[in-house]
Structures are given as structure tokens and as C-alpha cells.
Write a protein that holds these residues in place. Structure first.
Motif, PDB file in Angstrom:
ATOM      1  N   ASP A   1       6.640 -13.085   3.030  1.00 43.27           N
ATOM      2  CA  ASP A   1       7.654 -12.031   3.155  1.00 43.27           C
ATOM      3  C   ASP A   1       7.017 -10.692   3.526  1.00 43.27           C
ATOM      4  O   ASP A   1       7.546  -9.951   4.348  1.00 43.27           O
ATOM      5  CB  ASP A   1       8.421 -11.868   1.832  1.00 43.27           C
TER       6      ASP A   1
ATOM      7  N   VAL B   1      14.149   1.465   9.851  1.00 44.97           N
ATOM      8  CA  VAL B   1      13.306   2.410  10.591  1.00 44.97           C
ATOM      9  C   VAL B   1      14.179   3.346  11.436  1.00 44.97           C
ATOM     10  O   VAL B   1      13.967   4.563  11.456  1.00 44.97           O
ATOM     11  CB  VAL B   1      12.299   1.656  11.483  1.00 44.97           C
TER      12      VAL B   1
ATOM     13  N   ARG C   1       6.128 -10.703   7.217  1.00 48.50           N
ATOM     14  CA  ARG C   1       7.312 -10.576   8.060  1.00 48.50           C
ATOM     15  C   ARG C   1       7.819  -9.140   8.062  1.00 48.50           C
ATOM     16  O   ARG C   1       8.178  -8.587   9.104  1.00 48.50           O
ATOM     17  CB  ARG C   1       8.404 -11.512   7.521  1.00 48.50           C
ATOM     18  N   MET C   2       7.804  -8.525   6.901  1.00 51.51           N
ATOM     19  CA  MET C   2       8.277  -7.149   6.743  1.00 51.51           C
ATOM     20  C   MET C   2       7.388  -6.184   7.521  1.00 51.51           C
ATOM     21  O   MET C   2       7.880  -5.371   8.308  1.00 51.51           O
ATOM     22  CB  MET C   2       8.236  -6.842   5.246  1.00 51.51           C
ATOM     23  N   ILE C   3       6.080  -6.276   7.308  1.00 49.05           N
ATOM     24  CA  ILE C   3       5.188  -5.307   7.958  1.00 49.05           C
ATOM     25  C   ILE C   3       5.196  -5.485   9.474  1.00 49.05           C
ATOM     26  O   ILE C   3       5.034  -4.527  10.221  1.00 49.05           O
ATOM     27  CB  ILE C   3       3.777  -5.390   7.353  1.00 49.05           C
TER      28      ILE C   3
ATOM     29  N   VAL D   1      15.599  -4.559   7.277  1.00 49.81           N
ATOM     30  CA  VAL D   1      14.299  -3.872   7.236  1.00 49.81           C
ATOM     31  C   VAL D   1      14.021  -3.201   8.587  1.00 49.81           C
ATOM     32  O   VAL D   1      13.636  -2.032   8.645  1.00 49.81           O
ATOM     33  CB  VAL D   1      13.155  -4.852   6.886  1.00 49.81           C
ATOM     34  N   GLU D   2      14.260  -3.943   9.650  1.00 47.77           N
ATOM     35  CA  GLU D   2      14.095  -3.375  10.992  1.00 47.77           C
ATOM     36  C   GLU D   2      15.039  -2.197  11.224  1.00 47.77           C
ATOM     37  O   GLU D   2      14.636  -1.155  11.731  1.00 47.77           O
ATOM     38  CB  GLU D   2      14.401  -4.427  12.060  1.00 47.77           C
TER      39      GLU D   2
ATOM     40  N   ARG E   1      12.268 -10.012  -2.921  1.00 50.63           N
ATOM     41  CA  ARG E   1      13.223 -10.919  -3.574  1.00 50.63           C
ATOM     42  C   ARG E   1      12.479 -11.736  -4.607  1.00 50.63           C
ATOM     43  O   ARG E   1      11.526 -12.444  -4.274  1.00 50.63           O
ATOM     44  CB  ARG E   1      13.880 -11.819  -2.537  1.00 50.63           C
TER      45      ARG E   1
ATOM     46  N   LEU F   1       6.174   2.676   4.220  1.00 49.91           N
ATOM     47  CA  LEU F   1       5.791   2.317   5.588  1.00 49.91           C
ATOM     48  C   LEU F   1       6.959   2.465   6.553  1.00 49.91           C
ATOM     49  O   LEU F   1       6.764   2.779   7.726  1.00 49.91           O
ATOM     50  CB  LEU F   1       5.222   0.900   5.630  1.00 49.91           C
TER      51      LEU F   1
ATOM     52  N   PHE G   1      16.239  -9.296   6.555  1.00 54.82           N
ATOM     53  CA  PHE G   1      15.075  -8.915   7.376  1.00 54.82           C
ATOM     54  C   PHE G   1      15.509  -8.024   8.548  1.00 54.82           C
ATOM     55  O   PHE G   1      14.801  -7.102   8.924  1.00 54.82           O
ATOM     56  CB  PHE G   1      14.306 -10.145   7.861  1.00 54.82           C
TER      57      PHE G   1
ATOM     58  N   SER H   1       7.743  -5.836  11.132  1.00 56.52           N
ATOM     59  CA  SER H   1       8.868  -5.027  11.642  1.00 56.52           C
ATOM     60  C   SER H   1       8.448  -3.597  11.923  1.00 56.52           C
ATOM     61  O   SER H   1       9.155  -2.865  12.595  1.00 56.52           O
ATOM     62  CB  SER H   1      10.014  -4.915  10.634  1.00 56.52           C
TER      63      SER H   1
ATOM     64  N   LEU I   1      14.942  -6.429  -1.120  1.00 62.17           N
ATOM     65  CA  LEU I   1      13.586  -6.971  -1.154  1.00 62.17           C
ATOM     66  C   LEU I   1      12.649  -6.046  -1.947  1.00 62.17           C
ATOM     67  O   LEU I   1      12.916  -4.867  -2.000  1.00 62.17           O
ATOM     68  CB  LEU I   1      13.044  -7.205   0.263  1.00 62.17           C
TER      69      LEU I   1
ATOM     70  N   ARG J   1       7.472  -1.170   1.399  1.00 61.77           N
ATOM     71  CA  ARG J   1       8.533  -1.167   2.384  1.00 61.77           C
ATOM     72  C   ARG J   1       9.018   0.242   2.699  1.00 61.77           C
ATOM     73  O   ARG J   1       9.054   0.640   3.865  1.00 61.77           O
ATOM     74  CB  ARG J   1       9.709  -1.962   1.811  1.00 61.77           C
TER      75      ARG J   1
END
Lengths: 299, 299, 299
Positions: free
Chosen positions: C84, A286, C87-89, A282-283, A262, A52, A279, C91, A260, A49
Motif C-alpha cells: 500500500d 495532490v 502504491r501511495m508514494i 490519494v491521487e 487501512r 508528501l 487510491f 501517486s 488510509l 501520506r
């Protein structure tokens, strides 16, 4: 300037960063401020996470990446000091995001770096950009970071995410509630920091006692590596499972966050509730990292 | 054309390369000669410095990267020959830099490659771009490579850096002094090459004997993997420690080089002396690799 | 839209893709359709060819890459679910190519992805882009995919390449011949699929029986991991060695394909025959993946 700790940014700096992140997130085309610039991502501990997210942020700003994606790809295996590695990589990259297995190693790495270094996690130490994206997510959803009650559930003693979030919270008018069994409540270092900053906090052992008071609930999984008794770790971990039933006892505008992955934290049926913001975070991460790199490169 | 060995470039080719590297290093904006081009970096042995230096060079020239950062990420694990891998990767990349664990493997890899291949180290074999950056650093600091005395200290028998540097030195008017215990002096292959080229060399066991004669001192760490007796390796290694006291006995314009990582070679207090050029050499390496890739792609 | 299986594309979709790939391959400058876009390459099993092919395709279209080049660089180690992670990647990246060790895992990963996911191999499951480049290579060389006889030699029971190619072949007028010992002939799942689609197939144990009937011969190595008896795997593997002598018994316009790496399949002396198209197929693969990504991003 480096970003090494959760306590180094002022209230004004954080709010400016969030404004800039929001502007980027709302802009139709991202200004290509990093054209011709290189981000070095040095991950001596595995991560998906965070690495990236930084790389995506840099690419979307028009920059490029060089990377050590894991310790095996590194000549640190050959016994080079972190100080030498930092100096060397700062000859190549214009900015560096680094994760290390042990506390204090990122600071060492940054000693001779001629370019900005961002701490992307140093063992039990710090992981400040995680707090940036969590607070940015709260700020975006609530419009403010003042007057809120923040619950921190999990291993408040060892988790760098929970410890650092408690400290960064002190620049805002945030009431803290630590939710852990006694043995995992924050240590004196964290508590005395809160006292020094004059911030109110409470300590409870059960989420049920306080769920209706919370504006935000941040949960972090128990890390088994900190427990000699793995069975005990497993039992404790289960106390931090969050299900739909508990969330529904909280405020309608509750924000649930989790860095996460989780593992025994938020159950997947919570994902569909409007309170689930992990989630989205996470967005958001960036954009807050874009804003951060823009700022660090300007100073 | 490939760059496989330390002996394949003529004096004229080397000096042209250094001029071009200098032009790039002094230019305000780097000409984007590699736009739309891809460098493949194939590192079947771990490296940080060399891989990231090549990648930085390519990115700063406007090109892009595909990479196998370590053997684990490669299907060579499945038993593919180096010849097939080379042919395959040359369908993707426009130029390739490759490091392999064993001598001769880069040459095999290059057999069916339709694009230029650069040897970035093949076991005990060759690592020619390391010499390029070392000689470029000397040339930049002294304005010439003729009339100099170059000391090579360390495992002159096994070190690809020291062996290759001795050979490449023969195209210039450079006097060589090998500084090693008897068992680690260069083997007949190297010495007969020097004789054939008519170059003067001396062999001593102690840096103290010759420090005042040197214009350049290149040190390379002992690699324990070449010693059955690890204790002996450790003892020998300590002979190559270079401290401030020794450097101060040398000429004022002495240039100290070390390919890094430094393990029992240059002590950190030497870093602040003007003689210390090993970190400058890392920076220079990016520009000499830019110039090299520009040249190889034009032929 | 995702590309998950070998059976999801229609005859028309495949032919359109091949036309677009050919246009890209013949164009002097590749239209930069992916400027500002990011491909995520997630390889939880080692690969060289497939990962680098996708990355090359994206870079040559003007896009950028974020990558997990092997499982070690991933937080899947920490126990995160594939749902998960997907979904994360999604983003971060605008399109994802993923390889997993087990069948069905790519489908799981794609469940919550907000961007197109391409199956780059899921254990014994599917690897549809391999078939795309093989059929594209045949189509380019023969001008059609109808009226041909395709031999599939190797482990027709377990090989995802051979199984998927048999299935994808059914949208064309292709006669199939499976060449394996009895124990490695296709299972009922594949055979009943062919019957349902009304396609003709034959089963033989020896290439010699049918070599003169084939327009195309696809060979895939035996994977030792599917055999308890490794000695038996070795013996069987040798049956699939293809040498010059056998190729010369076939039609002059025979097309020999192998997904590579070749281990006990095509001998290197076959490489110089005009029938050998496996290296051309590697080159073609970049263009067919370009066309595929262009299509998936438009929908």
C-alpha cells in the motif's frame, strides 16, 4: 486566510475549489503559480501520506519546501510555545501545513503567523484537507454532491475524519448514515451541529442493514489509543472490515473511500472492484491541495 | 573558506556582509546567485530556527537543499568519523551548514571538506551566524555598531551565544556589561580575550543596576543540562525573566534581543513594545545568511 | 522498470550506463532531463551516503525531492503494508529509491508501484547501485572490466555489498578471490551462481596470500548485528584492516574500494595513496545514479 476547520468553507467555496482542482488535474502542464514560494511542512506527529501529498502539490506548482518531518527534528523539544514557533516559521515560509498531536494546537500555532496556515490534523480535532479530497473524489465521479446518501463507518465518536466529514457534508444535500456500535456513535457536538443545519441522519450498528442505500461509504480504522480495553478495540475493529461480498450487495455506482492506512477496514480483494476509489482519492488529493494553496495565497 | 568561529571575521568583513544583507533585504527580486547549487544542512542536534533559516536563505537564492535533519537519519550512528562524513558530504553539496552536539566537532568535520563549511553550533563551542544576525539587527536599527553599550544577560559562563557575542563585539567600539550571578560570569578565556583586544567591560549581578545604560540587551535562557542541581538552574533562570516594567526603565531606543526559543527570558507582553527586536532578528537572519553564503561561495 | 537486484542488468546495459555516466561527469552543464520530475527517497533504515547521493543526482538533473528520511517519519508505524505504501508514494513521485530493514521488502513495495523503484538496500538482500558505482569507478580508471582479478574482503557470507558484487562481476571476464575466514566465506547460493555462470573463483583466508595478484580490492566492514558473539565479531573485524604496508605489496595500479563507512577496514594513511579510490567512488556514485534514473525514466 488559514484553513483550520471542516466547517469554515461554504458550499460555493468548496465547489469553486473542486472546479479549480479539476482544471489543474486535466491540464497538460501545471501553471507554475508558486515559483519562488516556500511551503513549510511541520509534522509533530508522524505522517507519510498527508505530508508528501502537500509537498508534491507545492513542488508541482513550481514552489519549494522547508520541513520539520517529525517532532525529534524540532526545537519544540526545548519548550518553545506553539505561538512562538508559528511566528518564527512564518518568517521563513509563504504558507504552512502543520500536524500536531493535540486538538487546538494548530489554532494556537496560527495565532501569530503572518502567512496562511493549513490544519493537516490536530489530534482528535480536525483534518479538513482529508475531507476536501474525499468530497472532490465523490464530486469528480458523480458530477454532483447533492442528493447522495453517505455512510460513515468506524469510530464515529473519536475519528476526526468521520466527524469532520459529517460536518462538511451539511453544506450539500447529503443524507448521512452513521454505522457504528452504540458506544462509537457520534457525540452530541456532532449531532446537534447536524440538527442545527437541518440535515437528515440515521444511526445503525451494521453495514448489512444499509449497504444497498449508500452512494458513498467512508470507512476509518479504529484507533487503539482511544481504548483502555485493547481487546475490545480489536473486536470492534473487526466489525468494520469490508469485503467484496458486502460491496457487491451495494449499488453498482457505490464509491468506497478510506483515508488510509487501512487496518482492519477494506480488504485487498476489494481493490480491483470499480467501487474502490481510495487510491484514486490519494491521487486527487495532490490536485485539491494545489487548488487550496493557490486560493489561500491569493487572499 | 569556512566560517567556524566568532572571531575570524574582521570589522570590514562584517560591515560588508551587513551592507550586502541589507541590499538583498531591500531588493524587490533576490538575485538568483545559487541556481544549480546545493546546500547541505547537517543537524546532529535538533534545531528548527537555524536549519530552516539556512534552508530558506538557500532556496530564496535559487539553490537547492540536501539535509540530515537529525542524528537518527545519519550513518554517523554506524561509527563513521566526522572527517570522513565531511569529505563525503562535500562530494554532494556546494556548501554545508552543520550543527554538532560537541565543541570542536565542526572543525573536525571541515578538515577534509572541499567546500565551505559553516558552523551552525558545536555544543558549548561557537555559533557565529547567530551573532551575525544579532549584530546585523542592531546595525540596521541604529545605523552603526560603534559607541554602543551591550548588556549580555544569562549564563555568560556556558552560553555559546553570549560568549561568542562578547568576542565578536570587540571589533567594534562596544562597551560590554555582563549580567549574571557570580557563578555564571564569563570565564578567563573570554575575559582575557576582551583585555587583549582592549575592550571595556563591567560585571553586575542584576539587570536593574544597568538597564538605563544599555543600548542593546541580549538575553539567553539557562540550559539545564549544564547544572547538576536542577533546582538551582530553575532559580537562576528566573533571574533572567524580562518584563515590560524593566524594559520601560531603559532607554527609548533600547534593542532587546533573544536568540529564542525563550524559556524564562522575555515575557510575551514585551513583544508589543518597540524595543522588542527578537522576531525581527529571525527575519533578518535569512538575509544575513544569504549574504554569507554568497560571500563564501565567491572565495 | 525497477532496479531490484544485482543480476538483472546485462553486460551491455551496464556498459551503456557507464558510458552515459561518464558523459554526464565530463559535461560542463548537466542536461536538465528531470525538470518537473520528483524523486521519492524512502529510507526506513538510516543512511547518509546513499540517500544524499540519490538526492544530489536528482537535484543536479533539475528535479525535486520528497523524502521519508527515517522510519520515525513514516506511517508504516501505523501498520500499513509495504504494498500500500508503494502504491501511495507512486501517486506522488515519478521515481522512487527505497531502503528497507529486511530482505525482500523492496520487491514487495514495488509490486503496485506505477513508477520505477530502485532498491537502495533491503537488509541482507541487495544494494545494486553500490555495485554500479564500484564497477563504474573501476571501468573509469582501467578503461575495461575484462581480464581483471577482483578481491572481495570481509564478511562474504552476509555482506550484501560483497555478495552482490560477486554476482554482478559474472557478466564480465573477472576472476574473483574471496578473502575471509572459513566461517565468513560465501554460501552455496553465491558459489552455485558463479559456477552456473562459469566464472573462476578462489577462496583464501588472508589478504597477504593474494595481494600481489589483485587489480581491485573491495573491503566491507563486519556488521556486528550478524554475530551472537560480539567479541568474535571484533576479532574477525580486525583481520580486514588494510594499511599502507599491505597496499604497497600490491600492484601499482591496484584499485582499493570500500563502500564506507569504514570501521576497521581501510586505515586513514592509505587515503593519500593513488590506489585509494573509495572517495572518488562516492563522487562517481552521483553520476552513475543520474545515468540510471535517466534510463529508468525513459523506459
Amino acid at each position: 486566510m488559514h484553513l483550520l476547520t471542516s466547517t469554515q468553507l461554504s458550499r460555493e467555496e468548496l465547489l469553486l475549489l473542486f472546479e479549480q482542482a479539476k482544471t489543474l488535474q486535466e491540464s497538460k502542464t501545471i501553471p507554475q503559480t508558486m515559483t519562488g514560494k516556500i511551503l513549510g511542512t511541520i509534522f509533530l506527529e508522524p505522517s507519510t501520506r498527508t505530508r508528501l501529498s502537500f509537498e508534491t502539490a507545492m513542488l508541482r506548482l513550481g514552489g519549494q519546501i522547508i520541513s520539520i518531518p517529525n517532532a525529534e527534528s524540532s526545537s519544540l523539544n526545548k519548550g518553545e510555545t506553539l505561538e512562538d514557533t508559528g511566528r518564527m516559521i512564518s518568517s521563513f515560509a509563504d504558507i504552512i501545513a502543520i500536524r500536531t498531536p493535540e486538538k487546538g494546537q494548530v489554532a494556537k500555532f496560527s495565532t501569530h503567523s503572518s502567512v496562511p496556515v493549513i490544519n493537516a490534523g490536530d489530534g482528535t480535532g480536525e483534518h479538513p484537507t482529508q475531507h476536501l479530497l474525499d468530497f472532490y473524489t465523490i464530486w469528480k465521479n458523480r458530477g454532483t454532491l447533492d442528493g447522495l446518501t453517505l455512510g460513515l463507518m468506524g469510530d464515529n465518536k473519536n475519528s476526526r475524519v468521520l466527524r469532520g466529514m459529517a460536518k462538511m457534508a451539511t453544506v450539500f444535500d447529503i443524507k448521512l448514515i452513521f454505522i457504528s456500535p452504540d458506544e462509537l456513535q457520534p457525540d452530541e457536538e456532532v449531532l446537534s451541529y447536524l440538527k442545527k443545519k437541518g440535515r437528515e441522519y440515521h444511526q445503525v450498528t451494521n453495514i448489512g442493514e444499509v449497504i444497498d442505500q449508500l452512494d458513498v461509504l467512508e470507512i476509518n480504522r479504529v484507533r487503539h489509543e482511544y481504548f483502555e480495553d485493547k481487546q475490545r478495540a480489536l473486536e470492534i475493529g473487526k466489525q468494520f472490515i469490508l469485503n467484496t461480498e458486502t460491496v457487491r450487495k451495494g449499488k453498482a455506482e457505490l464509491i468506497v473511500l478510506d483515508p488510509l492506512p487501512r487496518i482492519n477496514t477494506v480488504q485487498t480483494d476489494v481493490d480491483d472492484l470499480p467501487q474502490a476509489k481510495y487510491f484514486e482519492a490519494v491521487e486527487n488529493g495532490v490536485f485539491v491541495r494545489m487548488a487550496l494553496m493557490n486560493q489561500l495565497m491569493q487572499r
